[in-house]
Design a protein around this motif. Structure first.
Motif, PDB file in Angstrom:
ATOM      1  N   GLU A  36       0.838  -1.203   0.000  1.00 16.38           N
ATOM      2  CA  GLU A  36       0.000   0.000   0.000  1.00 16.38           C
ATOM      3  C   GLU A  36       0.873   1.254   0.000  1.00 16.38           C
ATOM      4  N   ASN A  37       1.940   1.248   0.798  1.00 12.39           N
ATOM      5  CA  ASN A  37       2.823   2.414   0.864  1.00 12.39           C
ATOM      6  C   ASN A  37       3.589   2.618  -0.443  1.00 12.39           C
ATOM      7  N   LEU A  38       3.972   1.524  -1.103  1.00 15.00           N
ATOM      8  CA  LEU A  38       4.628   1.626  -2.406  1.00 15.00           C
ATOM      9  C   LEU A  38       3.682   2.237  -3.426  1.00 15.00           C
ATOM     10  N   SER A  39       2.445   1.821  -3.394  1.00 15.40           N
ATOM     11  CA  SER A  39       1.440   2.369  -4.307  1.00 15.40           C
ATOM     12  C   SER A  39       1.307   3.883  -4.119  1.00 15.40           C
ATOM     13  N   ILE A  40       1.311   4.329  -2.883  1.00 16.29           N
ATOM     14  CA  ILE A  40       1.228   5.768  -2.584  1.00 16.29           C
ATOM     15  C   ILE A  40       2.498   6.478  -3.042  1.00 16.29           C
ATOM     16  N   LEU A  41       3.656   5.883  -2.766  1.00 16.95           N
ATOM     17  CA  LEU A  41       4.941   6.473  -3.141  1.00 16.95           C
ATOM     18  C   LEU A  41       5.030   6.700  -4.652  1.00 16.95           C
ATOM     19  N   LEU A  42       4.601   5.728  -5.430  1.00 14.54           N
ATOM     20  CA  LEU A  42       4.690   5.836  -6.883  1.00 14.54           C
ATOM     21  C   LEU A  42       3.766   6.900  -7.459  1.00 14.54           C
ATOM     22  N   LYS A  43       2.817   7.370  -6.660  1.00 19.17           N
ATOM     23  CA  LYS A  43       1.902   8.424  -7.105  1.00 19.17           C
ATOM     24  C   LYS A  43       2.359   9.812  -6.685  1.00 19.17           C
ATOM     25  N   THR A  44       3.458   9.894  -5.917  1.00 15.66           N
ATOM     26  CA  THR A  44       3.962  11.210  -5.535  1.00 15.66           C
ATOM     27  C   THR A  44       4.566  11.888  -6.760  1.00 15.66           C
ATOM     28  N   ASN A  45       4.574  13.194  -6.750  1.00 22.58           N
ATOM     29  CA  ASN A  45       5.126  13.947  -7.868  1.00 22.58           C
ATOM     30  C   ASN A  45       6.630  13.704  -8.013  1.00 22.58           C
ATOM     31  N   VAL A  46       7.328  13.581  -6.892  1.00 24.42           N
ATOM     32  CA  VAL A  46       8.777  13.358  -6.948  1.00 24.42           C
ATOM     33  C   VAL A  46       9.085  12.027  -7.627  1.00 24.42           C
ATOM     34  N   TYR A  47       8.386  10.964  -7.270  1.00 26.37           N
ATOM     35  CA  TYR A  47       8.670   9.670  -7.885  1.00 26.37           C
ATOM     36  C   TYR A  47       8.203   9.602  -9.334  1.00 26.37           C
ATOM     37  N   LYS A  48       7.093  10.273  -9.649  1.00 23.88           N
ATOM     38  CA  LYS A  48       6.680  10.342 -11.056  1.00 23.88           C
ATOM     39  C   LYS A  48       7.765  11.022 -11.884  1.00 23.88           C
ATOM     40  N   PHE A  49       8.345  12.088 -11.337  1.00 23.76           N
ATOM     41  CA  PHE A  49       9.421  12.792 -12.023  1.00 23.76           C
ATOM     42  C   PHE A  49      10.631  11.875 -12.208  1.00 23.76           C
ATOM     43  N   LEU A  50      10.999  11.140 -11.173  1.00 24.39           N
ATOM     44  CA  LEU A  50      12.138  10.224 -11.273  1.00 24.39           C
ATOM     45  C   LEU A  50      11.887   9.157 -12.344  1.00 24.39           C
ATOM     46  N   LEU A  51      10.684   8.645 -12.394  1.00 20.15           N
ATOM     47  CA  LEU A  51      10.346   7.661 -13.424  1.00 20.15           C
ATOM     48  C   LEU A  51      10.458   8.254 -14.822  1.00 20.15           C
ATOM     49  N   LEU A  52      10.027   9.497 -14.963  1.00 17.35           N
ATOM     50  CA  LEU A  52      10.137  10.156 -16.266  1.00 17.35           C
ATOM     51  C   LEU A  52      11.600  10.303 -16.679  1.00 17.35           C
ATOM     52  N   GLN A  53      12.476  10.602 -15.718  1.00 12.22           N
ATOM     53  CA  GLN A  53      13.899  10.734 -16.036  1.00 12.22           C
ATOM     54  C   GLN A  53      14.478   9.401 -16.485  1.00 12.22           C
ATOM     55  N   LEU A  54      14.064   8.323 -15.857  1.00 10.45           N
ATOM     56  CA  LEU A  54      14.531   6.995 -16.255  1.00 10.45           C
ATOM     57  C   LEU A  54      14.037   6.629 -17.649  1.00 10.45           C
ATOM     58  N   SER A  55      12.921   7.204 -18.045  1.00 12.15           N
ATOM     59  CA  SER A  55      12.333   6.919 -19.352  1.00 12.15           C
ATOM     60  C   SER A  55      12.928   7.787 -20.447  1.00 12.15           C
ATOM     61  N   GLY A  56      13.787   8.716 -20.080  1.00 13.55           N
ATOM     62  CA  GLY A  56      14.384   9.603 -21.069  1.00 13.55           C
ATOM     63  C   GLY A  56      13.517  10.800 -21.391  1.00 13.55           C
ATOM     64  N   GLY A  57      12.673  11.212 -20.473  1.00 17.63           N
ATOM     65  CA  GLY A  57      11.819  12.383 -20.696  1.00 17.63           C
ATOM     66  C   GLY A  57      10.359  12.040 -20.546  1.00 17.63           C
ATOM     67  N   LYS A  58       9.539  12.726 -21.293  1.00 14.61           N
ATOM     68  CA  LYS A  58       8.093  12.575 -21.137  1.00 14.61           C
ATOM     69  C   LYS A  58       7.533  11.416 -21.948  1.00 14.61           C
ATOM     70  N   THR A  59       8.222  10.291 -21.933  1.00 16.18           N
ATOM     71  CA  THR A  59       7.736   9.086 -22.586  1.00 16.18           C
ATOM     72  C   THR A  59       6.735   8.421 -21.655  1.00 16.18           C
ATOM     73  N   THR A  60       5.494   8.277 -22.108  1.00 17.57           N
ATOM     74  CA  THR A  60       4.473   7.673 -21.253  1.00 17.57           C
ATOM     75  C   THR A  60       3.688   6.612 -22.017  1.00 17.57           C
ATOM     76  N   THR A  61       3.028   5.762 -21.250  1.00 14.50           N
ATOM     77  CA  THR A  61       2.142   4.767 -21.841  1.00 14.50           C
ATOM     78  C   THR A  61       0.830   5.449 -22.215  1.00 14.50           C
ATOM     79  N   LYS A  62      -0.074   4.714 -22.839  1.00 16.53           N
ATOM     80  CA  LYS A  62      -1.380   5.269 -23.224  1.00 16.53           C
ATOM     81  C   LYS A  62      -2.131   5.829 -22.025  1.00 16.53           C
ATOM     82  N   ALA A  63      -1.914   5.231 -20.854  1.00 16.02           N
ATOM     83  CA  ALA A  63      -2.615   5.675 -19.654  1.00 16.02           C
ATOM     84  C   ALA A  63      -1.875   6.788 -18.928  1.00 16.02           C
ATOM     85  N   GLY A  64      -0.741   7.246 -19.481  1.00 15.29           N
ATOM     86  CA  GLY A  64      -0.014   8.351 -18.876  1.00 15.29           C
ATOM     87  C   GLY A  64       1.039   7.935 -17.873  1.00 15.29           C
ATOM     88  N   PHE A  65       1.298   6.648 -17.730  1.00 12.37           N
ATOM     89  CA  PHE A  65       2.339   6.206 -16.824  1.00 12.37           C
ATOM     90  C   PHE A  65       3.693   6.356 -17.500  1.00 12.37           C
TER      91      PHE A  65
END
Length: 110
Positions: A36-65
Motif C-alpha cells: 500500500e505504501n509503495l502504491s502511494i509512493l509511486l503516485k507522488t510527484n517526486v517519484y513520477k518525475f524520477l520515473l520520467l527521467q529513467l524513461s528519457g523524458g516525457k515518454t508515457t504509456t497510453k494511460a499516462g504512466f
C-alpha cells in the motif's frame, strides 16, 4: 506490475507467487502494508518525475504512466523504507530538494 500493450499497468499484491510471465515486473516487499505504501509512493510527484527521467523524458504509456514501468528501469529508483507513507514534502526533505527543485518537478510532470 502487469503491463500489456501500453495499457495501464496493474499493480497487484501476491504473497505466494513463485514465478511471473514476461509481462509482469515484480518488486519484492515484506507485507501488504508495504504494498500500500509503495502504491502511494509511486503516485507522488517526486517519484513520477524520477520515473520520467529513467524513461528519457516525457515518454508515457497510453494511460499516462512513465515508460520506466515498461522498460524495467524502476529498480534504479532510490530505495526507501516502505514502512513509511511517503509524501512529496517528506521526499523533498529526504532528497534535500529546494523549492525551485520542486517547482521544476511540477513543471515537468504536468
Amino acid at each position: 506490475f502487469a503491463q500489456r500493450g501500453g495499457l495501464e499497468p496493474k499493480m497487484f499484491y501476491d504473497d505466494t507467487a513463485t514465478s511471473y510471465s514476461q509481462n509482469v515486473m515484480a518488486i519484492q516487499i515484506n507485507n501488504k502494508e508495504e504494498y500500500e505504501n509503495l502504491s502511494i509512493l509511486l503516485k507522488t510527484n517526486v517519484y513520477k518525475f524520477l520515473l520520467l527521467q529513467l524513461s528519457g523524458g516525457k515518454t508515457t504509456t497510453k494511460a499516462g504512466f512513465p515508460g520506466a514501468f515498461t522498460k524495467g528501469k524502476i529498480d534504479r529508483l532510490p530505495k526507501l523504507d516502505l514502512s513509511i507513507v511517503w509524501t512529496d514534502d517528506m521526499l523533498k526533505e529526504e532528497f534535500d530538494l529546494t523549492d525551485d527543485d520542486m517547482s521544476f518537478i511540477m513543471e515537468q510532470i504536468s
